[in-house]
Motif scaffolding. Structure first.
Motif, mmCIF file in Angstrom:
data_model
loop_
_atom_site.group_PDB
_atom_site.id
_atom_site.type_symbol
_atom_site.label_atom_id
_atom_site.label_comp_id
_atom_site.label_asym_id
_atom_site.label_seq_id
_atom_site.Cartn_x
_atom_site.Cartn_y
_atom_site.Cartn_z
ATOM 1 N N LYS A 131 0.815 -1.215 0.000
ATOM 2 C CA LYS A 131 0.000 0.000 0.000
ATOM 3 C C LYS A 131 0.849 1.265 0.000
ATOM 4 O O LYS A 131 1.878 1.347 0.653
ATOM 5 C CB LYS A 131 -0.978 0.003 1.170
ATOM 6 N N GLY A 132 0.360 2.259 -0.737
ATOM 7 C CA GLY A 132 1.045 3.546 -0.814
ATOM 8 C C GLY A 132 0.548 4.492 0.272
ATOM 9 O O GLY A 132 -0.370 4.170 1.028
ATOM 10 N N MET A 133 1.146 5.688 0.332
ATOM 11 C CA MET A 133 0.782 6.659 1.368
ATOM 12 C C MET A 133 -0.582 7.300 1.123
ATOM 13 O O MET A 133 -1.176 7.847 2.033
ATOM 14 C CB MET A 133 1.848 7.758 1.464
ATOM 15 N N SER A 134 -1.093 7.220 -0.098
ATOM 16 C CA SER A 134 -2.334 7.931 -0.400
ATOM 17 C C SER A 134 -3.600 7.119 -0.128
ATOM 18 O O SER A 134 -4.694 7.666 -0.170
ATOM 19 C CB SER A 134 -2.329 8.391 -1.857
ATOM 20 N N ILE A 135 -3.488 5.842 0.182
ATOM 21 C CA ILE A 135 -4.694 5.012 0.303
ATOM 22 C C ILE A 135 -5.609 5.467 1.435
ATOM 23 O O ILE A 135 -6.827 5.386 1.318
ATOM 24 C CB ILE A 135 -4.338 3.506 0.422
ATOM 25 N N GLU A 136 -5.052 5.984 2.523
ATOM 26 C CA GLU A 136 -5.907 6.467 3.612
ATOM 27 C C GLU A 136 -6.721 7.676 3.160
ATOM 28 O O GLU A 136 -7.907 7.773 3.460
ATOM 29 C CB GLU A 136 -5.073 6.802 4.847
ATOM 30 N N ARG A 137 -6.080 8.598 2.443
ATOM 31 C CA ARG A 137 -6.798 9.766 1.912
ATOM 32 C C ARG A 137 -7.900 9.307 0.975
ATOM 33 O O ARG A 137 -9.049 9.735 1.084
ATOM 34 C CB ARG A 137 -5.832 10.689 1.152
ATOM 35 N N GLU A 138 -7.558 8.434 0.054
ATOM 36 C CA GLU A 138 -8.516 7.999 -0.957
ATOM 37 C C GLU A 138 -9.714 7.282 -0.332
ATOM 38 O O GLU A 138 -10.852 7.524 -0.718
ATOM 39 C CB GLU A 138 -7.820 7.101 -1.982
ATOM 40 N N THR A 139 -9.463 6.425 0.635
ATOM 41 C CA THR A 139 -10.550 5.676 1.268
ATOM 42 C C THR A 139 -11.431 6.608 2.093
ATOM 43 O O THR A 139 -12.663 6.499 2.066
ATOM 44 C CB THR A 139 -9.985 4.517 2.111
ATOM 45 N N PHE A 140 -10.825 7.552 2.803
ATOM 46 C CA PHE A 140 -11.589 8.555 3.547
ATOM 47 C C PHE A 140 -12.508 9.324 2.592
ATOM 48 O O PHE A 140 -13.709 9.496 2.864
ATOM 49 C CB PHE A 140 -10.640 9.519 4.275
ATOM 50 N N LEU A 141 -11.956 9.803 1.481
ATOM 51 C CA LEU A 141 -12.750 10.566 0.519
ATOM 52 C C LEU A 141 -13.854 9.713 -0.098
ATOM 53 O O LEU A 141 -14.993 10.171 -0.242
ATOM 54 C CB LEU A 141 -11.844 11.161 -0.570
ATOM 55 N N LEU A 142 -13.551 8.469 -0.442
ATOM 56 C CA LEU A 142 -14.566 7.586 -1.026
ATOM 57 C C LEU A 142 -15.727 7.368 -0.052
ATOM 58 O O LEU A 142 -16.888 7.356 -0.464
ATOM 59 C CB LEU A 142 -13.953 6.254 -1.448
ATOM 60 N N LYS A 143 -15.421 7.218 1.229
ATOM 61 C CA LYS A 143 -16.493 7.045 2.223
ATOM 62 C C LYS A 143 -17.366 8.296 2.315
ATOM 63 O O LYS A 143 -18.593 8.198 2.388
ATOM 64 C CB LYS A 143 -15.897 6.687 3.591
#
Length: 172
Positions: free
Chosen positions: A153-165
């Motif tokens: 996993k990359g560093m951006s996955i937390e941002r992306e998952t937060f935004l998707l939710k």
């Protein structure tokens, strides 16, 4: 634009006495029903919103449209509206700075369902990045599993998952 979240990477313990590099970016939210246009990246095993860094002096809307078109081949981009800002502080592993302050300006938009030919950067192609219409809940589930189980996993996955939710909440 509303601040959605300010996230500190676990390696960033303090900003005191740190040299900080600020990077401005945009993220595109194109939805049709419960499907959303995302980028799947094989290298990181994740889904992310199309987007990327703004060129120096570039208008945010023009940069968002450029990135969306380059990465997905999106056509007929219209009805662009602000969604919010996601800020993050991440470690910077290149000379000159200790921390990267990434500010992502997120916009919703409408596009044609059919995509044209993307014009990705070489590293994006090398990382196996591909545009895909996907059910937003499937993408969230996939990213959540990747965060829990993958060492890629990359560093951006937390941002992306937060935004998707947040996006899913707004369309449900």
């Amino acid at each position: 634009m509303q601040n959605l979240k300010t996230h500190y990477h676990p390696e960033v313990k303090t900003l005191e006495n740190k040299s900080i590099f600020t990077r401005l970016a945009t993220r595109s939210i194109a939805i049709q029903g419960n499907t959303i246009l995302l980028l799947y990246t094989e290298r990181y095993e994740d889904y992310s919103l199309p987007g990327g860094g703004l060129d120096s002096g570039e208008d945010k809307i023009e940069g968002m449209m450029r990135e969306l078109s380059e990465e997905t081949g999106a056509q007929n981009i219209r009805n662009i509206k602000p969604f919010g800002v996601y800020e993050e502080y991440r470690p910077w592993h290149k000379p000159g700075f200790d921390v990267q302050h990434m500010i992502s300006y997120c916009y919703t938009c409408d596009i044609s369902k059919e995509l044209g030919i993307p014009n990705m950067e070489q590293y994006e192609t090398k990382n196996g990045m591909k545009a895909k219409w996907i059910n937003i809940h499937e993408a969230i589930k996939h990213n959540t599993e990747t965060m829990a189980t993958s060492d890629k996993k990359g560093m951006s996955i937390e941002r992306e998952t937060f935004l998707l939710k947040l996006i899913a909440e707004s369309i449900d």
